[in-house]
Write an enzyme that holds these catalytic residues in place. Structure first.
Site, PDB file in Angstrom:
ATOM      1  N   TYR A 113       1.755   5.999  13.759  1.00  0.00           N
ATOM      2  CA  TYR A 113       0.937   5.750  12.564  1.00  0.00           C
ATOM      3  C   TYR A 113      -0.230   6.732  12.483  1.00  0.00           C
ATOM      4  O   TYR A 113      -0.531   7.272  11.423  1.00  0.00           O
ATOM      5  CB  TYR A 113       0.402   4.305  12.576  1.00  0.00           C
ATOM      6  CG  TYR A 113       1.172   3.369  11.672  1.00  0.00           C
ATOM      7  CD1 TYR A 113       2.424   2.887  12.046  1.00  0.00           C
ATOM      8  CD2 TYR A 113       0.657   2.955  10.455  1.00  0.00           C
ATOM      9  CE1 TYR A 113       3.134   2.032  11.227  1.00  0.00           C
ATOM     10  CE2 TYR A 113       1.362   2.098   9.628  1.00  0.00           C
ATOM     11  CZ  TYR A 113       2.591   1.638  10.009  1.00  0.00           C
ATOM     12  OH  TYR A 113       3.288   0.796   9.194  1.00  0.00           O
TER      13      TYR A 113
ATOM     14  N   GLU B 154       0.890  -1.154   0.000  1.00  0.00           N
ATOM     15  CA  GLU B 154       0.000   0.000   0.000  1.00  0.00           C
ATOM     16  C   GLU B 154       0.928   1.203   0.000  1.00  0.00           C
ATOM     17  O   GLU B 154       1.834   1.283   0.835  1.00  0.00           O
ATOM     18  CB  GLU B 154      -0.840  -0.018   1.272  1.00  0.00           C
ATOM     19  CG  GLU B 154      -1.737  -1.246   1.391  1.00  0.00           C
ATOM     20  CD  GLU B 154      -2.290  -1.472   2.790  1.00  0.00           C
ATOM     21  OE1 GLU B 154      -1.665  -1.025   3.781  1.00  0.00           O
ATOM     22  OE2 GLU B 154      -3.359  -2.099   2.896  1.00  0.00           O
TER      23      GLU B 154
END
Ligand SMILES: Cc1cc2nc3c(=O)[nH]c(=O)nc-3n(C[C@H](O)[C@H](O)[C@H](O)COP(=O)(O)OP(=O)(O)OC[C@H]3O[C@@H](n4cnc5c(N)ncnc54)[C@H](O)[C@@H]3O)c2cc1C
Length: 581
Positions: free
Chosen positions: A201, A82
């Site tokens: 994140y 991704e």
């Protein structure tokens, strides 16, 4: 080395560093970090290619970026990447690497045009009850308590999260939310992983919160990343004169200490069973990839389960790091990451359809023609009620340049390989490719009486066990990862997923390229800035959008009096513009 942002530094060309013609460089590992190091040495460090040697334990470049046809067994890739537009260092690199397929285009051009013409988004993010829509419906379903936990985590300082697990800072409400389903399956987080990493994140990708449920945040390469990223880079480096030495396991890099100075003086390796090495002078640079998420990964095949073998032997990336780390406390603590493989293991499988029998079942879920050559599933489809917590994805086909027309390559993974399957009453780790295929077909909704035949004859499935795949997510604290160039080190750098750099997130291609860029720019004193991590965490617009989105569109609870005051300011304007009030 310093960080910068904006066009001024992005387009500036550094002058030749003072040491460029004197240095010789050795790079340990031909994964993305090693390849990127060589490329930055050539492009920005202006070191002649023939003064650079890459030492690689396997017979190929790419490391984790694999994607290959095994002639006797089928196509295989341990993972798919991704990617996003703000992989600043990665795109800075690939703007200079020619595409192998598109004339006069760079790899970045090729990627950019592909994703413009065929943007990624998913039409069914999850399923349940054997192939029915899981009705995630783009919602996060975070309760007030879960929203509070998440906001608190976002604002917590790094040091307050040292050695903490996700389930120590995020409560049951959060862990039961649809947000967590999206998040953990997309990034492979487990509840016992690092709360610090979870926070990094959240901050790193806060601009993507809105694009999380349908994956419109993501972009993908044309083929697997060995063919789309590693091969063009390898060709460019070979053309520049860089030397690749394969089947060479580096066993140690020795450092000499003189006062506060630490200098690498020798590299030792084993080549075809023979010990060898090279002594290093002060202008010999060494860049070492430490640790690896794909260390000890092992392939099974359609009829054989993969072997789970976490033992770390000489020449392994982890053993090398352990040997180096013993020489100085600033070289990190590898055992924090490789010490509990049971908590960092999961399994993936590459399944290739052999005829058109399975394709209609796939099409019912992804709602697109799997063989159109365009986006198919648009990211992973998570099987919400799978005991293995199975997710699967089909990228644009063909996913391998050599893949025969009419076939589709599917990537499957399970976050819980120790759980017993729902159709195949076995742990995923004990299953052959055929059994994993049967479990997947079951969850696709294939009629029960067809599953065995299709799993046997209509697909070939190759499973891969990865004991260290999420090792970098183990709870950690400052000093567990060494700095890219630890204080006092004069001619060596650590690169890859276990070297420390600020604000960026591991388990990304960007991280490997960033550490490579920082390593070269530091050791050669390149006069250009390294692009800082995209600063969306400091952009009030991204924060407002994310706040509203994480409440599934519900307005922010701002008291009327405060709102009236804000309305007279630019903050008020922004709150209205992003429909927060
Ligand atoms: C299943 C999976 C899914 C992923 N998903 C994504 C994603 O969605 N998005 C994303 O951006 N990234 C993703 N990644 C992460 C990304 O692929 C990796 O982080 C990156 O490729 C790591 O590159 P590296 O060079 O740092 O390390 P590695 O790829 O591990 O390379 C290390 C290299 O060094 C060699 N080596 C090690 N030790 C020695 C030694 N002692 N002597 C000589 N050579 C040695 C190894 O053989 C290997 O070639 C994924 C990875 C996997 C496996």
């Amino acid at each position: 080395m310093y960080y910068s942002n904006g066009n001024y530094e992005a387009f500036a060309r550094p002058r030749k560093p003072e040491r460029a013609d004197r240095v010789t460089a050795y790079i340990v590992g031909a994964g993305l970090a090693g390849l990127a190091t060589a490329a930055f040495l050539v492009r920005d460090g202006q070191v002649p290619g023939d003064r650079i040697t890459v030492l690689e334990a396997s017979g190929l470049t790419g490391g984790a970026l694999d994607g290959i046809a095994d002639p006797s067994k089928g196509f295989k890739a341990r993972g798919g990447r991704e990617m996003e537009d703000h992989f600043e260092c990665l795109w800075d690199l690939f703007r200079s690497i020619p595409s192998l397929e598109v004339p006069d285009a760079s790899v970045l051009d090729e990627f950019y045009w592909l994703n413009k013409d065929d943007p990624n988004f998913s039409l069914m993010r999850s399923t349940t009850d054997r192939g029915k829509d899981g009705h995630a419906d783009g919602k996060f379903r975070l309760t007030k308590k879960a929203q509070k936990d998440l906001t608190k985590l976002f604002l917590t300082r790094d040091e307050d999260l040292y050695d903490k697990r996700i389930d120590e800072v995020l409560g049951r409400d959060f862990l039961d939310s649809t947000f967590w389903m999206y998040w953990r399956t997309m990034f492979a987080f487990e509840e016992w992983h690092s709360a610090l990493e979870m926070k990094l994140y959240l901050q790193r990708f806060v601009h993507h919160i809105g694009g999380l449920p349908d994956f419109s945040a993501l972009k993908f390469t044309k083929y697997n990343q060995y063919e789309s990223l590693a091969l063009p880079l390898q060709k460019w480096l070979t053309d520049a004169g860089v030397r690749f030495v394969y089947d060479t396991e580096v066993t140690n890099v020795t450092f000499a200490h003189a006062g506060a100075k630490k200098t690498a003086t020798r590299i030792d390796w084993r080549q075809g069973g023979e010990a060898g090495g090279v002594d290093l002078g002060p202008d010999d640079l060494v860049f070492v990839t430490i640790g690896s998420l794909v260390a000890n990964s092992s392939w099974g095949d359609h009829h054989t389960a993969p072997v789970y073998d976490p033992e770390l032997r000489e020449g392994n990336p982890w053993t090398l790091w352990r040997t180096i780390a013993r020489q100085d406390p600033s070289f990190g603590r590898p055992d924090v990451f490789c010490g509990s493989p049971a908590e960092s293991t999961w399994e993936s499988a590459t399944l290739t359809t052999l005829d058109d029998q399975v394709l209609p079942y796939i099409e019912r879920i992804c709602q697109r023609d799997p063989l159109s050559g365009r986006v198919v599933t648009g990211g992973i489809v998570t099987v919400q009620d799978s005991s293995w917590l199975m997710s699967w994805t089909i990228n644009r086909q063909p996913h391998f340049a050599a893949q025969p027309a009419g076939t589709a390559a599917v990537w499957i993974y399970g976050l819980f390989p120790d759980a017993t399957g729902d159709y195949v009453k076995k742990k995923m780790r004990d299953c052959t490719g055929e059994e994993i295929a049967a479990e997947w077909l079951y969850h696709l909704g294939v009629p029960l009486d067809r599953i065995e035949t299709l799993a046997r004859d209509a697909v070939v499935c190759l499973p891969c066990m990865m004991p260290y795949v999420t090792s970098f997510f183990m709870p950690r604290k400052a000093g567990d990862r060494p700095d890219v160039v630890p204080a006092g080190v004069t001619n060596a750098a650590f690169i890859g997923q276990f070297a420390e750099t600020v604000r960026d997130c591991i388990f990304t291609t960007e991280y490997s390229v960033r550490t490579a860029m920082e390593a070269v720019y530091t050791l050669l004193d390149v006069e250009r800035g390294v692009p800082e991590v995209f600063a969306s965490a400091y952009d009030v617009r991204s924060l407002i959008k994310a706040a509203v989105r994480s409440r599934d569109g519900e307005k922010l609870p701002i008291p009327k009096l405060v709102q009236r005051k804000l309305d007279k300011t630019v903050v008020g304007e922004l709150l209205h513009r992003y429909e927060a009030v």
